[in-house]
Design a protein around this motif. Structure first.
Motif, PDB file in Angstrom:
ATOM      1  N   ARG A  16      16.890 -20.475 -26.946  1.00 63.85           N
ATOM      2  CA  ARG A  16      16.460 -20.593 -28.350  1.00 63.85           C
ATOM      3  C   ARG A  16      15.073 -21.213 -28.459  1.00 63.85           C
ATOM      4  NH1 ARG A  16      19.681 -24.104 -31.311  1.00 63.85           N
ATOM      5  NH2 ARG A  16      20.540 -24.935 -29.384  1.00 63.85           N
ATOM      6  N   TYR A  17      14.660 -21.974 -27.442  1.00 62.37           N
ATOM      7  CA  TYR A  17      13.339 -22.601 -27.499  1.00 62.37           C
ATOM      8  C   TYR A  17      12.239 -21.540 -27.547  1.00 62.37           C
ATOM      9  CZ  TYR A  17       9.386 -25.553 -26.367  1.00 62.37           C
ATOM     10  OH  TYR A  17       8.176 -26.200 -26.391  1.00 62.37           O
ATOM     11  N   ASP A  18      12.300 -20.593 -26.634  1.00 64.74           N
ATOM     12  CA  ASP A  18      11.289 -19.523 -26.621  1.00 64.74           C
ATOM     13  C   ASP A  18      11.336 -18.723 -27.918  1.00 64.74           C
ATOM     14  OD1 ASP A  18      10.384 -20.096 -24.093  1.00 64.74           O
ATOM     15  OD2 ASP A  18      11.797 -18.747 -23.112  1.00 64.74           O
ATOM     16  N   GLY A  48       7.615 -30.761 -16.926  1.00 64.47           N
ATOM     17  CA  GLY A  48       8.468 -30.305 -18.027  1.00 64.47           C
ATOM     18  C   GLY A  48       8.155 -28.849 -18.313  1.00 64.47           C
ATOM     19  N   CYS A  49       8.269 -28.032 -17.276  1.00 66.22           N
ATOM     20  CA  CYS A  49       7.812 -26.627 -17.342  1.00 66.22           C
ATOM     21  C   CYS A  49       8.676 -25.783 -18.254  1.00 66.22           C
ATOM     22  CB  CYS A  49       7.783 -26.023 -15.946  1.00 66.22           C
ATOM     23  SG  CYS A  49       9.414 -26.027 -15.140  1.00 66.22           S
ATOM     24  N   GLY A  50       9.881 -26.270 -18.602  1.00 64.74           N
ATOM     25  CA  GLY A  50      10.738 -25.522 -19.516  1.00 64.74           C
ATOM     26  C   GLY A  50      11.094 -24.157 -18.957  1.00 64.74           C
ATOM     27  N   VAL A  69       8.391 -28.811 -12.730  1.00 66.26           N
ATOM     28  CA  VAL A  69       9.467 -29.811 -12.699  1.00 66.26           C
ATOM     29  C   VAL A  69      10.130 -29.869 -14.064  1.00 66.26           C
ATOM     30  CG1 VAL A  69      10.013 -32.256 -12.385  1.00 66.26           C
ATOM     31  CG2 VAL A  69       8.214 -31.216 -11.029  1.00 66.26           C
ATOM     32  N   ASP A  70      11.449 -29.870 -14.070  1.00 62.53           N
ATOM     33  CA  ASP A  70      12.169 -30.024 -15.324  1.00 62.53           C
ATOM     34  C   ASP A  70      13.543 -30.627 -15.029  1.00 62.53           C
ATOM     35  OD1 ASP A  70      11.494 -28.577 -18.272  1.00 62.53           O
ATOM     36  OD2 ASP A  70      13.572 -29.274 -17.991  1.00 62.53           O
ATOM     37  N   GLU A  71      14.067 -31.389 -16.013  1.00 62.21           N
ATOM     38  CA  GLU A  71      15.367 -32.014 -15.821  1.00 62.21           C
ATOM     39  C   GLU A  71      16.506 -31.100 -16.258  1.00 62.21           C
ATOM     40  OE1 GLU A  71      15.674 -35.480 -18.296  1.00 62.21           O
ATOM     41  OE2 GLU A  71      15.643 -34.305 -20.144  1.00 62.21           O
ATOM     42  N   LEU A  90      14.247 -29.265  -9.825  1.00 62.48           N
ATOM     43  CA  LEU A  90      15.071 -29.984 -10.791  1.00 62.48           C
ATOM     44  C   LEU A  90      14.819 -31.469 -10.586  1.00 62.48           C
ATOM     45  CD1 LEU A  90      17.404 -29.930 -12.908  1.00 62.48           C
ATOM     46  CD2 LEU A  90      18.981 -30.123 -10.966  1.00 62.48           C
ATOM     47  N   GLY A  91      14.323 -32.150 -11.595  1.00 64.61           N
ATOM     48  CA  GLY A  91      14.063 -33.572 -11.422  1.00 64.61           C
ATOM     49  C   GLY A  91      13.446 -34.177 -12.664  1.00 64.61           C
ATOM     50  N   ASP A  92      13.149 -35.445 -12.533  1.00 60.21           N
ATOM     51  CA  ASP A  92      12.620 -36.214 -13.652  1.00 60.21           C
ATOM     52  C   ASP A  92      11.101 -36.287 -13.522  1.00 60.21           C
ATOM     53  OD1 ASP A  92      11.843 -38.308 -15.422  1.00 60.21           O
ATOM     54  OD2 ASP A  92      13.914 -39.036 -15.363  1.00 60.21           O
ATOM     55  N   LEU A  93      10.398 -35.894 -14.568  1.00 60.08           N
ATOM     56  CA  LEU A  93       8.935 -35.863 -14.478  1.00 60.08           C
ATOM     57  C   LEU A  93       8.329 -37.262 -14.373  1.00 60.08           C
ATOM     58  CD1 LEU A  93       7.594 -36.606 -17.476  1.00 60.08           C
ATOM     59  CD2 LEU A  93       8.423 -34.311 -17.989  1.00 60.08           C
ATOM     60  N   ARG A  94       9.158 -38.294 -14.543  1.00 58.27           N
ATOM     61  CA  ARG A  94       8.645 -39.657 -14.384  1.00 58.27           C
ATOM     62  C   ARG A  94       8.531 -40.050 -12.917  1.00 58.27           C
ATOM     63  NH1 ARG A  94      12.933 -42.214 -18.449  1.00 58.27           N
ATOM     64  NH2 ARG A  94      14.123 -40.586 -17.381  1.00 58.27           N
ATOM     65  N   ALA A 107       1.029 -30.856 -18.872  1.00 54.58           N
ATOM     66  CA  ALA A 107       2.287 -31.282 -19.499  1.00 54.58           C
ATOM     67  C   ALA A 107       2.214 -30.860 -20.967  1.00 54.58           C
ATOM     68  CB  ALA A 107       2.477 -32.787 -19.367  1.00 54.58           C
ATOM     69  N   PHE A 108       2.744 -29.690 -21.256  1.00 54.75           N
ATOM     70  CA  PHE A 108       2.728 -29.197 -22.629  1.00 54.75           C
ATOM     71  C   PHE A 108       4.028 -29.595 -23.337  1.00 54.75           C
ATOM     72  CE2 PHE A 108      -0.310 -25.915 -20.931  1.00 54.75           C
ATOM     73  CZ  PHE A 108      -1.392 -26.329 -21.689  1.00 54.75           C
ATOM     74  N   PHE A 109       3.908 -30.470 -24.324  1.00 58.26           N
ATOM     75  CA  PHE A 109       5.032 -30.889 -25.161  1.00 58.26           C
ATOM     76  C   PHE A 109       6.219 -31.403 -24.343  1.00 58.26           C
ATOM     77  CE2 PHE A 109       2.786 -27.531 -27.554  1.00 58.26           C
ATOM     78  CZ  PHE A 109       2.270 -28.348 -28.548  1.00 58.26           C
ATOM     79  N   SER A 110       5.940 -32.091 -23.246  1.00 58.53           N
ATOM     80  CA  SER A 110       7.032 -32.672 -22.457  1.00 58.53           C
ATOM     81  C   SER A 110       6.935 -34.196 -22.388  1.00 58.53           C
ATOM     82  CB  SER A 110       7.059 -32.078 -21.048  1.00 58.53           C
ATOM     83  OG  SER A 110       5.791 -32.188 -20.434  1.00 58.53           O
ATOM     84  N   LEU A 111       5.723 -34.739 -22.227  1.00 66.85           N
ATOM     85  CA  LEU A 111       5.591 -36.200 -22.187  1.00 66.85           C
ATOM     86  C   LEU A 111       6.128 -36.824 -23.460  1.00 66.85           C
ATOM     87  CD1 LEU A 111       1.994 -36.596 -20.682  1.00 66.85           C
ATOM     88  CD2 LEU A 111       4.174 -36.963 -19.505  1.00 66.85           C
ATOM     89  N   LEU A 112       6.037 -36.087 -24.572  1.00 65.18           N
ATOM     90  CA  LEU A 112       6.471 -36.647 -25.865  1.00 65.18           C
ATOM     91  C   LEU A 112       7.962 -36.954 -25.893  1.00 65.18           C
ATOM     92  CD1 LEU A 112       7.931 -34.018 -27.232  1.00 65.18           C
ATOM     93  CD2 LEU A 112       5.641 -33.460 -28.001  1.00 65.18           C
ATOM     94  N   MET A 113       8.707 -36.458 -24.913  1.00 70.57           N
ATOM     95  CA  MET A 113      10.139 -36.763 -24.879  1.00 70.57           C
ATOM     96  C   MET A 113      10.441 -38.076 -24.158  1.00 70.57           C
ATOM     97  SD  MET A 113      11.731 -32.950 -24.372  1.00 70.57           S
ATOM     98  CE  MET A 113      13.405 -33.544 -24.634  1.00 70.57           C
ATOM     99  N   LEU A 114       9.392 -38.738 -23.646  1.00 69.86           N
ATOM    100  CA  LEU A 114       9.559 -40.022 -22.960  1.00 69.86           C
ATOM    101  C   LEU A 114       9.218 -41.177 -23.893  1.00 69.86           C
ATOM    102  CD1 LEU A 114       7.637 -39.200 -19.632  1.00 69.86           C
ATOM    103  CD2 LEU A 114      10.047 -38.740 -20.189  1.00 69.86           C
TER     104      LEU A 114
HETATM  105  C1  LIG Z   1       9.501 -29.113 -25.606  1.00 69.48           C
HETATM  106  S1  LIG Z   1       9.883 -28.509 -23.999  1.00 69.48           S
HETATM  107  C2  LIG Z   1       8.335 -27.877 -23.411  1.00 69.48           C
HETATM  108  C3  LIG Z   1       8.518 -26.890 -22.299  1.00 69.48           C
HETATM  109  C4  LIG Z   1       7.222 -26.233 -21.781  1.00 69.48           C
HETATM  110  N1  LIG Z   1       6.288 -27.200 -21.250  1.00 69.48           N
HETATM  111  C5  LIG Z   1       6.568 -25.415 -22.875  1.00 69.48           C
HETATM  112  O1  LIG Z   1       5.415 -25.654 -23.191  1.00 69.48           O
HETATM  113  O2  LIG Z   1       7.231 -24.514 -23.393  1.00 69.48           O
HETATM  114  C6  LIG Z   1      10.039 -30.021 -23.084  1.00 69.48           C
HETATM  115  C7  LIG Z   1      10.595 -29.807 -21.664  1.00 69.48           C
HETATM  116  O3  LIG Z   1      10.505 -31.051 -20.971  1.00 69.48           O
HETATM  117  C8  LIG Z   1      11.703 -31.244 -20.239  1.00 69.48           C
HETATM  118  N2  LIG Z   1      11.870 -32.702 -20.062  1.00 69.48           N
HETATM  119  C9  LIG Z   1      11.989 -33.634 -21.021  1.00 69.48           C
HETATM  120  N3  LIG Z   1      12.123 -34.860 -20.488  1.00 69.48           N
HETATM  121  C10 LIG Z   1      12.063 -34.675 -19.149  1.00 69.48           C
HETATM  122  C11 LIG Z   1      12.149 -35.558 -18.027  1.00 69.48           C
HETATM  123  N4  LIG Z   1      12.281 -36.883 -18.185  1.00 69.48           N
HETATM  124  N5  LIG Z   1      12.064 -35.033 -16.795  1.00 69.48           N
HETATM  125  C12 LIG Z   1      11.915 -33.683 -16.613  1.00 69.48           C
HETATM  126  N6  LIG Z   1      11.848 -32.801 -17.630  1.00 69.48           N
HETATM  127  C13 LIG Z   1      11.920 -33.303 -18.874  1.00 69.48           C
HETATM  128  C14 LIG Z   1      12.780 -30.610 -21.102  1.00 69.48           C
HETATM  129  O4  LIG Z   1      13.936 -30.298 -20.368  1.00 69.48           O
HETATM  130  C15 LIG Z   1      12.053 -29.374 -21.630  1.00 69.48           C
HETATM  131  O5  LIG Z   1      12.220 -28.253 -20.804  1.00 69.48           O
END
Ligand SMILES: C[S@@+](CC[C@H](N)C(=O)[O-])C[C@H]1O[C@@H](n2cnc3c(N)ncnc32)[C@H](O)[C@@H]1O
Length: 204
Positions: A16-18, A48-50, A69-71, A90-94, A107-114
């Motif tokens: 659904r994200y795409d 956070g390659c999604g 890298v993605d969790e 598969l792993g934690d981007l931290r 890091a497109f829209f992934s760091l914001l989840m931290l």
């Molecule tokens: C909003 S999506 C962006 C995906 C992709 N970068 C894009 O531009 O479409 C955020 C991605 O970051 C991953 N993510 C969030 N926190 C993460 C973490 N701590 N470690 C690894 N991946 C993480 C999520 O699983 C998700 O796939």
């Protein structure tokens, strides 16, 4: 690497994200710009390659060596299908400790989840993992909050955000120079406009 989170939000969101992320033009243009800066075969880390779209696919198609890298196992499965040819982990981007060195980190829209503390530590780790052209490309949303709970496409998660000047400041503090920022309004989901920040930087 750190152990990935159990049941990450993006396992629920998946495809659904795409489908729902409407406007990707600037992200695509930024990745295209990065491609022009890198010789073929350069190593690029996609944090956070999604689902692999659009970014990992752009890089693979351009002949770059991509580590994504993605969790979320669900997102990584999509990436392996939609953007084959990258090395998906598969792993934690931290935790970048086992990934080696890179010419560029995105890091497109992934760091914001931290949390903000983790964003800043991850930027420092990204800086330390860079060699060669040492390029950084990130996107965030504009705001001023830390680990704010949100419901994104039906999945509970959190978002952190900085005002533009503060974002530039933390990137510079992490050891980057030539920090430039592009601020724009974009339709993130149908009918929801957000202010997005795209940032480029280098490290000397
Ligand atoms: C909003 S999506 C962006 C995906 C992709 N970068 C894009 O531009 O479409 C955020 C991605 O970051 C991953 N993510 C969030 N926190 C993460 C973490 N701590 N470690 C690894 N991946 C993480 C999520 O699983 C998700 O796939």
């Amino acid at each position: 690497m750190r152990v990935a989170t159990q049941n990450p939000a993006f396992d629920l969101i998946g495809k659904r994200y795409d489908e729902s992320f409407v406007e990707r033009d600037t992200q695509i243009a930024e990745a295209d710009w990065l491609i022009t800066q890198l010789p073929p075969g350069s190593r690029v880390l996609d944090l956070g390659c999604g689902s692999g779209l659009p970014t990992a696919k752009q890089f693979v198609d351009a002949g770059l060596a991509v580590v994504g890298v993605d969790e979320s196992p669900v997102m990584l499965e999509l990436a392996a299908t939609q953007a084959p040819g990258a090395d998906y982990r598969l792993g934690d981007l931290r935790d970048l400790s086992t990934l080696g060195e890179f010419d560029a980190v995105v890091a497109f829209f992934s760091l914001l989840m931290l949390s903000k503390a983790d964003i800043e530590a991850t930027l420092r780790a990204a800086r330390a993992a860079l060699r060669g052209p040492k390029l950084l490309l990130i996107s965030m949303v504009q705001g001023d909050f830390d680990t704010f709970p949100v419901n994104f496409l039906g999945a509970p998660t959190t978002v952190s955000a900085y005002p533009p000047d503060q974002l530039k400041h933390i990137v510079a503090e992490a050891g980057f120079t030539n920090v430039t920022l592009n601020e724009l309004e974009a339709e993130a989901e149908p009918g929801r406009i957000e202010v997005q920040l795209y940032l480029r930087a280098t490290a000397t």
